[in-house]
Write an enzyme that holds these catalytic residues in place. Sequence first.
Site, mmCIF file in Angstrom:
data_model
loop_
_atom_site.group_PDB
_atom_site.id
_atom_site.type_symbol
_atom_site.label_atom_id
_atom_site.label_comp_id
_atom_site.label_asym_id
_atom_site.label_seq_id
_atom_site.Cartn_x
_atom_site.Cartn_y
_atom_site.Cartn_z
ATOM 1 N N GLU A 340 42.937 49.411 17.257
ATOM 2 C CA GLU A 340 43.880 48.335 17.539
ATOM 3 C C GLU A 340 43.324 47.416 18.637
ATOM 4 O O GLU A 340 43.557 46.222 18.638
ATOM 5 C CB GLU A 340 45.245 48.912 17.957
ATOM 6 C CG GLU A 340 46.381 47.924 17.729
ATOM 7 C CD GLU A 340 47.765 48.562 17.789
ATOM 8 O OE1 GLU A 340 48.428 48.671 16.754
ATOM 9 O OE2 GLU A 340 48.181 48.943 18.889
ATOM 10 N N HIS A 371 36.131 72.934 7.825
ATOM 11 C CA HIS A 371 36.464 73.470 6.511
ATOM 12 C C HIS A 371 37.044 72.393 5.594
ATOM 13 O O HIS A 371 37.661 72.702 4.584
ATOM 14 C CB HIS A 371 37.440 74.645 6.651
ATOM 15 C CG HIS A 371 36.794 75.824 7.316
ATOM 16 N ND1 HIS A 371 36.149 76.818 6.611
ATOM 17 C CD2 HIS A 371 36.625 76.125 8.624
ATOM 18 C CE1 HIS A 371 35.645 77.702 7.454
ATOM 19 N NE2 HIS A 371 35.912 77.296 8.684
ATOM 20 N N LYS A 477 54.209 43.370 8.996
ATOM 21 C CA LYS A 477 55.602 43.561 9.438
ATOM 22 C C LYS A 477 56.460 42.397 8.955
ATOM 23 O O LYS A 477 57.590 42.581 8.509
ATOM 24 C CB LYS A 477 55.668 43.600 10.970
ATOM 25 C CG LYS A 477 55.003 44.776 11.630
ATOM 26 C CD LYS A 477 55.345 44.728 13.115
ATOM 27 C CE LYS A 477 54.381 45.484 13.980
ATOM 28 N NZ LYS A 477 54.563 45.253 15.394
HETATM 29 O O1 F6P Z 1 51.221 48.701 16.185
HETATM 30 C C1 F6P Z 1 51.687 47.623 16.899
HETATM 31 C C2 F6P Z 1 52.300 48.017 18.213
HETATM 32 O O2 F6P Z 1 52.699 46.850 18.833
HETATM 33 C C3 F6P Z 1 51.387 48.830 19.121
HETATM 34 O O3 F6P Z 1 50.509 48.045 19.826
HETATM 35 C C4 F6P Z 1 52.374 49.542 19.970
HETATM 36 O O4 F6P Z 1 51.799 50.639 20.628
HETATM 37 C C5 F6P Z 1 53.412 49.930 18.946
HETATM 38 O O5 F6P Z 1 53.454 48.840 18.043
HETATM 39 C C6 F6P Z 1 54.781 50.203 19.503
HETATM 40 O O6 F6P Z 1 55.288 49.094 20.179
HETATM 41 P P1 F6P Z 1 56.544 49.210 21.129
HETATM 42 O O7 F6P Z 1 56.211 50.139 22.227
HETATM 43 O O8 F6P Z 1 56.789 47.810 21.623
HETATM 44 O O9 F6P Z 1 57.691 49.725 20.312
#
Ligand code: F6P
Length: 511
Positions: A340, A371, A477
Amino acid sequence: MHNNPIWNQLKDKAKQTELRDLAALWQQTNRHQKFTFEFGDLYLDLSKNWIDEEALDLLQELTTQAKLSSAIDKLFKGEIVNVTDSLPASHTTLRDPSHKNHQQNTTSIYNLADQVNSGTIRSAFGRKIKQLVNIGIGGSYLGPRLVIEALTELQSESIIPVYFAASVDDSLINQLFKSVDIEHTLFCISSKSFSTVETLMNARAVEKKLKRIKGYQPNDKQSSLMAITANQQRAREAGIPEGMILPFDDSVGGRFSLWSAIGFPIVLAAGKEKFEGLLAGAYQMDIHYKNEPFLQNLPVLMAMMTIWYRNFIGLDAYGCLPYDARLRSLPKWLQQLMMESAGKMHNINGEVIEYPTTPWVFGDHGQLSQHAFFQAFHQGVDALPLDFIGVLEKNSSSQNFLLFNLIAQGAALMQGKEEDHSMKGCPGNKPSTTLLLKNMSAQSVGQLLAMYEHMVYTLSVIWNINCFDQPGVELGKAIARDIQEHVENNTLNDMALDPSTMALIKKVMDQ
Ligand code: F6P
Protein backbone atom coordinates in the site's frame (compact mmCIF):
# COMPACT_ATOMS: atom_id res chain seq x y z
CA MET A 1 16.42 7.01 -14.09
CA HIS A 2 17.72 6.59 -17.67
CA ASN A 3 20.28 9.37 -17.28
CA ASN A 4 21.30 8.48 -13.78
CA PRO A 5 24.92 7.26 -13.92
CA ILE A 6 24.75 5.23 -10.67
CA TRP A 7 21.52 3.62 -11.80
CA ASN A 8 23.20 2.67 -15.08
CA GLN A 9 26.29 1.34 -13.30
CA LEU A 10 24.06 -0.82 -11.12
CA LYS A 11 22.31 -2.11 -14.23
CA ASP A 12 25.66 -3.07 -15.73
CA LYS A 13 26.78 -4.60 -12.47
CA ALA A 14 23.64 -6.77 -12.30
CA LYS A 15 24.52 -8.21 -15.72
CA GLN A 16 27.71 -9.86 -14.35
CA THR A 17 26.97 -13.57 -14.33
CA GLU A 18 29.14 -14.30 -11.28
CA LEU A 19 26.81 -12.07 -9.27
CA ARG A 20 24.02 -14.59 -9.72
CA ASP A 21 26.29 -17.44 -8.72
CA LEU A 22 26.41 -17.98 -4.97
CA ALA A 23 29.23 -20.54 -5.24
CA ALA A 24 31.40 -17.93 -7.01
CA LEU A 25 30.42 -15.22 -4.52
CA TRP A 26 31.47 -17.44 -1.62
CA GLN A 27 35.03 -17.49 -3.03
CA GLN A 28 35.38 -13.93 -1.72
CA THR A 29 37.24 -13.67 1.57
CA ASN A 30 35.34 -12.98 4.78
CA ARG A 31 32.01 -12.98 2.96
CA HIS A 32 30.11 -14.11 6.01
CA GLN A 33 31.54 -11.39 8.29
CA LYS A 34 31.11 -8.72 5.62
CA PHE A 35 27.45 -9.46 5.02
CA THR A 36 26.33 -10.10 8.59
CA PHE A 37 25.02 -7.20 10.67
CA GLU A 38 23.77 -6.77 14.20
CA PHE A 39 21.81 -4.15 16.01
CA GLY A 40 19.99 -4.40 19.33
CA ASP A 41 18.13 -7.70 19.40
CA LEU A 42 18.42 -8.31 15.66
CA TYR A 43 20.96 -10.34 13.71
CA LEU A 44 20.84 -9.93 9.94
CA ASP A 45 22.62 -12.32 7.58
CA LEU A 46 22.64 -11.14 3.96
CA SER A 47 25.49 -13.44 2.90
CA LYS A 48 23.27 -15.90 1.03
CA ASN A 49 22.17 -13.20 -1.41
CA TRP A 50 23.27 -12.44 -4.98
CA ILE A 51 25.27 -9.42 -3.92
CA ASP A 52 28.87 -8.37 -3.53
CA GLU A 53 30.60 -5.43 -1.87
CA GLU A 54 30.86 -3.44 -5.06
CA ALA A 55 27.10 -3.69 -5.67
CA LEU A 56 26.43 -2.70 -2.08
CA ASP A 57 28.72 0.33 -2.44
CA LEU A 58 26.91 1.38 -5.59
CA LEU A 59 23.58 1.00 -3.82
CA GLN A 60 24.91 3.20 -1.07
CA GLU A 61 25.82 5.81 -3.68
CA LEU A 62 22.25 5.60 -4.89
CA THR A 63 21.04 6.51 -1.40
CA THR A 64 23.43 9.49 -1.38
CA GLN A 65 22.13 10.60 -4.73
CA ALA A 66 18.54 10.26 -3.49
CA LYS A 67 19.50 12.51 -0.52
CA LEU A 68 18.41 9.85 1.93
CA SER A 69 20.12 11.54 4.90
CA SER A 70 18.16 14.74 4.47
CA ALA A 71 14.95 12.75 3.83
CA ILE A 72 15.49 10.95 7.17
CA ASP A 73 16.03 14.33 8.85
CA LYS A 74 12.80 15.60 7.35
CA LEU A 75 10.90 12.59 8.68
CA PHE A 76 12.20 13.00 12.22
CA LYS A 77 11.89 16.80 12.25
CA GLY A 78 8.22 16.54 11.41
CA GLU A 79 8.51 18.22 8.02
CA ILE A 80 5.98 17.43 5.33
CA VAL A 81 6.83 14.07 3.79
CA ASN A 82 3.30 13.09 2.82
CA VAL A 83 3.13 15.58 -0.03
CA THR A 84 -0.28 14.51 -1.32
CA ASP A 85 -1.98 15.27 1.98
CA SER A 86 0.48 18.02 3.01
CA LEU A 87 1.23 16.22 6.27
CA PRO A 88 4.28 15.13 8.21
CA ALA A 89 4.47 11.46 9.19
CA SER A 90 4.50 11.56 12.97
CA HIS A 91 4.55 7.89 13.98
CA THR A 92 8.14 8.17 15.24
CA THR A 93 7.18 10.96 17.69
CA LEU A 94 4.92 8.47 19.49
CA ARG A 95 7.89 6.37 20.53
CA ASP A 96 10.28 9.21 21.35
CA PRO A 97 10.13 9.54 25.17
CA SER A 98 11.18 13.20 24.98
CA HIS A 99 8.37 14.14 22.60
CA LYS A 100 5.09 15.54 23.91
CA ASN A 101 3.11 13.25 21.57
CA HIS A 102 4.56 10.21 23.36
CA GLN A 103 3.37 11.49 26.72
CA GLN A 104 -0.10 12.50 25.51
CA ASN A 105 -0.62 9.27 23.63
CA THR A 106 0.36 6.90 26.42
CA THR A 107 -1.46 8.93 29.10
CA SER A 108 -4.80 8.76 27.30
CA ILE A 109 -4.41 5.07 26.38
CA TYR A 110 -3.35 4.04 29.91
CA ASN A 111 -6.11 6.09 31.59
CA LEU A 112 -8.79 4.32 29.65
CA ALA A 113 -7.11 0.94 30.07
CA ASP A 114 -6.94 1.50 33.85
CA GLN A 115 -10.63 2.36 33.99
CA VAL A 116 -11.54 -0.74 32.01
CA ASN A 117 -9.29 -3.01 34.09
CA SER A 118 -10.51 -1.63 37.41
CA GLY A 119 -14.16 -1.89 36.41
CA THR A 120 -14.72 1.89 36.66
CA ILE A 121 -15.91 1.72 33.09
CA ARG A 122 -18.40 -1.06 32.53
CA SER A 123 -20.27 -2.41 29.55
CA ALA A 124 -23.71 -1.00 28.72
CA PHE A 125 -25.11 -3.95 30.68
CA GLY A 126 -23.34 -2.79 33.83
CA ARG A 127 -20.92 -5.72 33.60
CA LYS A 128 -17.16 -5.77 34.06
CA ILE A 129 -15.36 -5.78 30.73
CA LYS A 130 -13.61 -9.08 30.17
CA GLN A 131 -13.14 -9.12 26.39
CA LEU A 132 -12.55 -6.64 23.60
CA VAL A 133 -13.59 -6.89 19.96
CA ASN A 134 -11.57 -4.67 17.65
CA ILE A 135 -13.70 -3.60 14.69
CA GLY A 136 -11.27 -2.24 12.11
CA ILE A 137 -9.45 -3.12 8.91
CA GLY A 138 -6.09 -2.52 7.23
CA GLY A 139 -3.77 -0.54 9.47
CA SER A 140 -6.49 -0.39 12.12
CA TYR A 141 -6.32 -4.16 12.42
CA LEU A 142 -3.09 -5.74 11.17
CA GLY A 143 -0.63 -4.05 13.55
CA PRO A 144 -2.57 -4.69 16.78
CA ARG A 145 -3.28 -8.25 15.70
CA LEU A 146 0.36 -9.01 14.92
CA VAL A 147 1.64 -7.53 18.19
CA ILE A 148 -0.99 -9.21 20.37
CA GLU A 149 -0.21 -12.59 18.82
CA ALA A 150 3.51 -11.99 19.26
CA LEU A 151 3.34 -10.85 22.86
CA THR A 152 0.55 -12.88 24.40
CA GLU A 153 1.15 -16.28 22.85
CA LEU A 154 -2.22 -17.72 23.94
CA GLN A 155 -5.47 -15.84 24.29
CA SER A 156 -5.75 -17.22 27.81
CA GLU A 157 -2.54 -15.36 28.69
CA SER A 158 -4.06 -12.03 27.72
CA ILE A 159 -5.15 -9.71 30.48
CA ILE A 160 -8.21 -8.97 28.38
CA PRO A 161 -8.55 -11.26 25.32
CA VAL A 162 -8.96 -9.38 22.06
CA TYR A 163 -10.97 -10.61 19.08
CA PHE A 164 -11.01 -9.03 15.63
CA ALA A 165 -13.76 -8.16 13.17
CA ALA A 166 -12.19 -6.82 9.99
CA SER A 167 -14.01 -7.58 6.75
CA VAL A 168 -17.74 -7.39 6.21
CA ASP A 169 -18.85 -10.97 6.26
CA ASP A 170 -21.96 -12.34 7.94
CA SER A 171 -20.33 -15.66 8.75
CA LEU A 172 -17.43 -14.00 10.56
CA ILE A 173 -19.64 -11.66 12.56
CA ASN A 174 -21.99 -14.47 13.54
CA GLN A 175 -19.05 -16.62 14.61
CA LEU A 176 -17.73 -13.72 16.66
CA PHE A 177 -21.02 -13.25 18.49
CA LYS A 178 -20.89 -16.93 19.40
CA SER A 179 -17.30 -16.67 20.69
CA VAL A 180 -17.68 -13.72 23.03
CA ASP A 181 -19.75 -13.09 26.11
CA ILE A 182 -21.51 -10.03 24.71
CA GLU A 183 -22.54 -8.51 28.05
CA HIS A 184 -18.90 -8.48 29.15
CA THR A 185 -17.50 -7.26 25.84
CA LEU A 186 -16.24 -3.86 24.79
CA PHE A 187 -16.57 -3.30 21.04
CA CYS A 188 -13.86 -0.96 19.82
CA ILE A 189 -14.39 0.81 16.50
CA SER A 190 -10.84 1.43 15.28
CA SER A 191 -10.82 3.66 12.25
CA LYS A 192 -8.55 6.57 11.51
CA SER A 193 -11.04 8.14 9.11
CA PHE A 194 -14.19 6.81 10.79
CA SER A 195 -15.54 6.49 7.27
CA THR A 196 -14.38 3.03 6.18
CA VAL A 197 -17.54 1.31 4.98
CA GLU A 198 -16.59 -2.19 6.16
CA THR A 199 -15.83 -0.98 9.67
CA LEU A 200 -18.98 1.14 9.93
CA MET A 201 -21.16 -1.69 8.65
CA ASN A 202 -19.71 -4.09 11.22
CA ALA A 203 -20.12 -1.45 13.94
CA ARG A 204 -23.77 -0.95 13.00
CA ALA A 205 -24.37 -4.71 12.98
CA VAL A 206 -22.92 -4.91 16.50
CA GLU A 207 -24.95 -1.96 17.75
CA LYS A 208 -28.13 -3.44 16.34
CA LYS A 209 -27.40 -6.73 18.06
CA LEU A 210 -26.63 -5.00 21.38
CA LYS A 211 -29.83 -2.95 21.30
CA ARG A 212 -31.89 -6.10 20.98
CA ILE A 213 -30.47 -7.58 24.17
CA LYS A 214 -32.38 -6.96 27.40
CA GLY A 215 -30.61 -4.74 29.91
CA TYR A 216 -28.67 -2.68 27.36
CA GLN A 217 -28.47 0.76 28.95
CA PRO A 218 -25.53 2.82 27.67
CA ASN A 219 -24.58 6.02 29.52
CA ASP A 220 -21.39 7.98 30.31
CA LYS A 221 -20.02 5.38 32.73
CA GLN A 222 -21.22 2.29 30.99
CA SER A 223 -20.72 1.71 27.31
CA SER A 224 -20.23 -1.36 25.18
CA LEU A 225 -18.88 0.76 22.34
CA MET A 226 -15.75 2.86 22.09
CA ALA A 227 -13.85 4.45 19.23
CA ILE A 228 -10.24 5.04 18.27
CA THR A 229 -10.01 7.62 15.55
CA ALA A 230 -8.42 10.73 14.06
CA ASN A 231 -11.93 11.96 13.27
CA GLN A 232 -13.50 12.51 16.70
CA GLN A 233 -16.40 14.48 15.26
CA ARG A 234 -17.68 11.50 13.29
CA ALA A 235 -17.30 9.22 16.32
CA ARG A 236 -19.38 11.65 18.42
CA GLU A 237 -22.01 11.82 15.69
CA ALA A 238 -22.16 8.02 15.79
CA GLY A 239 -23.11 8.28 19.47
CA ILE A 240 -19.85 7.20 21.10
CA PRO A 241 -19.55 8.90 24.53
CA GLU A 242 -16.74 11.48 24.73
CA GLY A 243 -14.84 9.53 27.40
CA MET A 244 -14.85 6.45 25.20
CA ILE A 245 -13.10 8.08 22.24
CA LEU A 246 -9.34 7.73 22.01
CA PRO A 247 -7.99 10.23 19.49
CA PHE A 248 -4.86 10.16 17.39
CA ASP A 249 -3.45 12.58 14.90
CA ASP A 250 -4.13 12.68 11.19
CA SER A 251 -0.40 12.77 10.57
CA VAL A 252 -0.04 9.17 11.80
CA GLY A 253 -0.45 7.00 8.70
CA GLY A 254 -2.90 4.08 9.00
CA ARG A 255 -0.27 1.41 8.36
CA PHE A 256 2.15 3.12 10.75
CA SER A 257 -0.44 3.53 13.51
CA LEU A 258 0.00 0.64 15.94
CA TRP A 259 2.11 2.93 18.17
CA SER A 260 -0.78 5.37 18.52
CA ALA A 261 -4.16 4.93 20.25
CA ILE A 262 -4.71 2.17 17.66
CA GLY A 263 -2.45 0.18 20.00
CA PHE A 264 -5.05 0.36 22.81
CA PRO A 265 -6.09 -3.30 22.29
CA ILE A 266 -2.40 -4.23 22.70
CA VAL A 267 -2.37 -2.51 26.10
CA LEU A 268 -5.53 -4.33 27.20
CA ALA A 269 -4.26 -7.71 26.01
CA ALA A 270 -0.56 -7.52 26.86
CA GLY A 271 -0.36 -4.77 29.49
CA LYS A 272 1.30 -1.37 29.77
CA GLU A 273 4.80 -2.71 30.37
CA LYS A 274 4.82 -4.59 27.11
CA PHE A 275 3.45 -1.60 25.20
CA GLU A 276 6.20 0.52 26.76
CA GLY A 277 8.75 -2.13 25.71
CA LEU A 278 7.36 -2.09 22.18
CA LEU A 279 7.68 1.71 21.94
CA ALA A 280 11.17 1.58 23.47
CA GLY A 281 12.33 -1.04 20.95
CA ALA A 282 10.97 0.99 18.05
CA TYR A 283 12.65 4.11 19.43
CA GLN A 284 16.00 2.26 19.55
CA MET A 285 15.53 1.43 15.87
CA ASP A 286 14.65 5.08 15.15
CA ILE A 287 17.95 6.21 16.65
CA HIS A 288 19.84 3.52 14.76
CA TYR A 289 18.15 4.55 11.48
CA LYS A 290 18.93 8.22 12.09
CA ASN A 291 22.57 7.83 13.09
CA GLU A 292 24.11 4.66 11.75
CA PRO A 293 26.20 4.79 8.53
CA PHE A 294 24.09 3.32 5.75
CA LEU A 295 26.32 0.29 5.22
CA GLN A 296 25.65 -0.75 8.84
CA ASN A 297 22.08 0.50 8.98
CA LEU A 298 19.58 -2.37 9.08
CA PRO A 299 16.55 -0.66 7.49
CA VAL A 300 18.73 0.88 4.79
CA LEU A 301 20.46 -2.43 4.05
CA MET A 302 17.08 -4.16 3.78
CA ALA A 303 15.88 -1.44 1.41
CA MET A 304 19.07 -1.70 -0.68
CA MET A 305 18.48 -5.43 -1.10
CA THR A 306 14.88 -4.82 -2.20
CA ILE A 307 15.98 -2.20 -4.74
CA TRP A 308 18.75 -4.46 -5.98
CA TYR A 309 16.47 -7.43 -6.62
CA ARG A 310 13.51 -5.42 -7.90
CA ASN A 311 15.15 -2.83 -10.11
CA PHE A 312 18.42 -4.43 -11.20
CA ILE A 313 18.18 -8.22 -10.96
CA GLY A 314 14.55 -7.94 -12.07
CA LEU A 315 12.71 -10.12 -9.55
CA ASP A 316 9.15 -9.06 -8.86
CA ALA A 317 8.11 -11.04 -5.76
CA TYR A 318 9.31 -11.17 -2.19
CA GLY A 319 8.56 -13.75 0.50
CA CYS A 320 8.35 -13.12 4.25
CA LEU A 321 8.69 -16.38 6.20
CA PRO A 322 8.56 -16.15 10.00
CA TYR A 323 9.51 -19.47 11.60
CA ASP A 324 7.51 -18.79 14.71
CA ALA A 325 3.74 -19.03 15.01
CA ARG A 326 3.72 -15.94 17.20
CA LEU A 327 4.80 -13.93 14.16
CA ARG A 328 2.24 -15.52 11.84
CA SER A 329 0.62 -12.18 11.03
CA LEU A 330 3.90 -10.50 10.10
CA PRO A 331 3.60 -11.32 6.36
CA LYS A 332 0.13 -9.73 6.18
CA TRP A 333 1.21 -6.64 8.09
CA LEU A 334 4.29 -6.29 5.88
CA GLN A 335 2.23 -6.88 2.78
CA GLN A 336 0.08 -3.84 3.56
CA LEU A 337 3.08 -1.81 4.68
CA MET A 338 4.99 -2.44 1.46
CA MET A 339 2.29 -2.80 -1.14
CA GLU A 340 0.00 0.00 0.00
CA SER A 341 2.93 2.33 0.71
CA ALA A 342 5.06 1.61 -2.32
CA GLY A 343 2.63 0.24 -4.90
CA LYS A 344 2.95 3.45 -6.88
CA MET A 345 3.50 4.45 -10.50
CA HIS A 346 3.75 8.19 -9.90
CA ASN A 347 6.63 10.06 -8.34
CA ILE A 348 6.07 12.78 -5.74
CA ASN A 349 5.55 15.30 -8.55
CA GLY A 350 2.75 13.22 -10.03
CA GLU A 351 4.79 12.11 -13.04
CA VAL A 352 4.59 8.51 -14.27
CA ILE A 353 7.80 6.63 -13.44
CA GLU A 354 9.44 4.08 -15.71
CA TYR A 355 10.87 1.73 -13.08
CA PRO A 356 9.04 -0.87 -11.00
CA THR A 357 8.34 -0.17 -7.35
CA THR A 358 7.03 -2.59 -4.72
CA PRO A 359 7.50 -6.32 -5.28
CA TRP A 360 4.47 -8.57 -4.71
CA VAL A 361 4.76 -9.43 -1.05
CA PHE A 362 3.53 -12.75 0.25
CA GLY A 363 4.35 -15.23 2.97
CA ASP A 364 3.14 -17.30 5.87
CA HIS A 365 4.33 -19.06 8.96
CA GLY A 366 7.50 -20.81 7.78
CA GLN A 367 6.75 -24.46 8.50
CA LEU A 368 3.26 -24.24 7.03
CA SER A 369 4.75 -22.60 3.93
CA GLN A 370 7.36 -25.34 3.77
CA HIS A 371 4.57 -27.86 3.32
CA ALA A 372 2.70 -25.67 0.86
CA PHE A 373 4.81 -23.64 -1.54
CA PHE A 374 8.50 -24.34 -0.87
CA GLN A 375 8.60 -26.95 -3.65
CA ALA A 376 8.45 -24.04 -6.08
CA PHE A 377 11.32 -22.31 -4.30
CA HIS A 378 13.55 -25.38 -4.57
CA GLN A 379 12.72 -26.66 -8.04
CA GLY A 380 10.69 -23.89 -9.67
CA VAL A 381 12.47 -22.00 -12.44
CA ASP A 382 12.36 -18.63 -10.66
CA ALA A 383 14.36 -17.29 -7.77
CA LEU A 384 12.98 -14.65 -5.44
CA PRO A 385 14.21 -12.76 -2.39
CA LEU A 386 13.11 -14.44 0.83
CA ASP A 387 13.36 -13.34 4.45
CA PHE A 388 13.61 -16.23 6.90
CA ILE A 389 12.80 -14.85 10.34
CA GLY A 390 13.48 -16.79 13.53
CA VAL A 391 13.38 -16.17 17.26
CA LEU A 392 16.26 -17.39 19.44
CA GLU A 393 14.77 -18.73 22.63
CA LYS A 394 16.50 -21.85 23.85
CA ASN A 395 13.50 -23.12 25.72
CA SER A 396 12.74 -26.44 24.12
CA SER A 397 14.02 -28.97 21.65
CA SER A 398 10.99 -28.41 19.43
CA GLN A 399 11.75 -24.68 19.28
CA ASN A 400 15.30 -25.55 18.26
CA PHE A 401 13.97 -27.99 15.67
CA LEU A 402 11.91 -25.15 14.21
CA LEU A 403 15.04 -23.00 13.94
CA PHE A 404 17.06 -25.85 12.43
CA ASN A 405 14.35 -26.11 9.79
CA LEU A 406 14.68 -22.41 9.04
CA ILE A 407 18.47 -22.71 8.78
CA ALA A 408 18.22 -25.87 6.67
CA GLN A 409 15.90 -24.21 4.17
CA GLY A 410 18.33 -21.34 3.53
CA ALA A 411 21.20 -23.82 3.18
CA ALA A 412 19.23 -26.17 0.90
CA LEU A 413 18.13 -23.34 -1.35
CA MET A 414 21.70 -22.14 -1.69
CA GLN A 415 23.51 -25.50 -1.93
CA GLY A 416 21.05 -27.55 -3.92
CA LYS A 417 21.76 -31.22 -4.53
CA GLU A 418 22.72 -33.34 -7.51
CA GLU A 419 20.91 -36.66 -7.87
CA ASP A 420 21.28 -39.55 -10.29
CA HIS A 421 17.68 -39.07 -11.18
CA SER A 422 17.72 -35.52 -12.47
CA MET A 423 14.13 -34.79 -11.42
CA LYS A 424 15.07 -35.36 -7.80
CA GLY A 425 17.94 -32.88 -7.89
CA CYS A 426 17.70 -29.29 -6.71
CA PRO A 427 19.69 -26.70 -8.65
CA GLY A 428 20.52 -24.58 -5.59
CA ASN A 429 21.93 -21.07 -6.03
CA LYS A 430 18.67 -19.59 -4.71
CA PRO A 431 19.17 -16.52 -2.53
CA SER A 432 17.74 -15.80 0.92
CA THR A 433 18.16 -13.51 3.91
CA THR A 434 18.11 -14.68 7.54
CA LEU A 435 16.93 -12.42 10.32
CA LEU A 436 17.11 -13.64 13.91
CA LEU A 437 15.50 -11.97 16.93
CA LYS A 438 17.21 -12.49 20.27
CA ASN A 439 13.86 -13.25 21.88
CA MET A 440 10.18 -12.42 21.58
CA SER A 441 10.32 -9.51 24.00
CA ALA A 442 8.24 -6.43 23.33
CA GLN A 443 11.47 -4.56 22.70
CA SER A 444 12.65 -6.99 19.99
CA VAL A 445 9.27 -6.86 18.28
CA GLY A 446 9.36 -3.04 18.38
CA GLN A 447 12.79 -3.06 16.75
CA LEU A 448 11.67 -5.49 14.08
CA LEU A 449 8.55 -3.58 13.07
CA ALA A 450 10.26 -0.18 13.10
CA MET A 451 13.03 -1.68 10.94
CA TYR A 452 10.50 -2.62 8.27
CA GLU A 453 8.76 0.77 8.52
CA HIS A 454 12.05 2.55 7.90
CA MET A 455 12.92 0.12 5.12
CA VAL A 456 9.72 1.18 3.36
CA TYR A 457 10.45 4.89 3.88
CA THR A 458 13.96 4.36 2.45
CA LEU A 459 12.50 2.60 -0.58
CA SER A 460 10.11 5.48 -1.14
CA VAL A 461 12.95 8.02 -1.00
CA ILE A 462 15.01 6.11 -3.57
CA TRP A 463 11.97 5.56 -5.79
CA ASN A 464 10.96 9.22 -5.27
CA ILE A 465 7.39 8.26 -4.35
CA ASN A 466 5.09 9.15 -1.46
CA CYS A 467 4.76 6.13 0.85
CA PHE A 468 2.15 7.76 3.08
CA ASP A 469 -0.85 7.89 0.75
CA GLN A 470 -2.95 5.24 -1.01
CA PRO A 471 -5.15 6.94 -3.62
CA GLY A 472 -5.32 3.75 -5.70
CA VAL A 473 -7.64 2.02 -3.25
CA GLU A 474 -10.43 4.55 -3.78
CA LEU A 475 -11.62 3.51 -7.24
CA GLY A 476 -12.86 0.04 -6.29
CA LYS A 477 -14.61 1.44 -3.20
CA ALA A 478 -16.36 4.11 -5.32
CA ILE A 479 -17.61 1.56 -7.84
CA ALA A 480 -18.92 -0.68 -5.02
CA ARG A 481 -20.81 2.30 -3.52
CA ASP A 482 -22.17 3.16 -6.95
CA ILE A 483 -23.40 -0.39 -7.53
CA GLN A 484 -25.04 -0.45 -4.11
CA GLU A 485 -26.84 2.86 -4.79
CA HIS A 486 -28.05 1.79 -8.21
CA VAL A 487 -29.30 -1.51 -6.83
CA GLU A 488 -31.20 0.31 -4.06
CA ASN A 489 -32.71 2.80 -6.55
CA ASN A 490 -33.47 0.09 -9.06
CA THR A 491 -31.46 1.91 -11.74
CA LEU A 492 -28.86 -0.74 -12.41
CA ASN A 493 -29.38 -0.57 -16.16
CA ASP A 494 -28.28 3.08 -16.17
CA MET A 495 -24.79 2.08 -15.07
CA ALA A 496 -22.06 2.40 -17.66
CA LEU A 497 -20.40 -0.91 -16.86
CA ASP A 498 -19.00 -3.62 -19.11
CA PRO A 499 -21.06 -6.77 -19.87
CA SER A 500 -18.94 -8.99 -17.62
CA THR A 501 -19.42 -6.76 -14.58
CA MET A 502 -23.14 -6.26 -15.27
CA ALA A 503 -23.66 -10.03 -15.56
CA LEU A 504 -21.90 -10.59 -12.26
CA ILE A 505 -24.09 -8.02 -10.48
CA LYS A 506 -27.19 -9.66 -11.92
CA LYS A 507 -25.99 -13.05 -10.66
CA VAL A 508 -25.88 -11.58 -7.17
CA MET A 509 -29.30 -9.98 -7.52
CA ASP A 510 -30.96 -13.06 -9.01
CA GLN A 511 -29.80 -15.55 -6.38
O1 F6P B 1 -7.04 0.23 2.49
C1 F6P B 1 -7.26 1.58 2.58
C2 F6P B 1 -7.15 2.10 3.99
O2 F6P B 1 -7.36 3.46 3.93
C3 F6P B 1 -5.83 1.78 4.68
O3 F6P B 1 -4.84 2.65 4.34
C4 F6P B 1 -6.23 1.84 6.11
O4 F6P B 1 -5.29 1.21 6.94
C5 F6P B 1 -7.57 1.14 6.07
O5 F6P B 1 -8.15 1.53 4.84
C6 F6P B 1 -8.49 1.46 7.22
O6 F6P B 1 -8.76 2.83 7.28
P1 F6P B 1 -9.42 3.47 8.56
O7 F6P B 1 -8.51 3.27 9.70
O8 F6P B 1 -9.58 4.93 8.22
O9 F6P B 1 -10.74 2.80 8.79
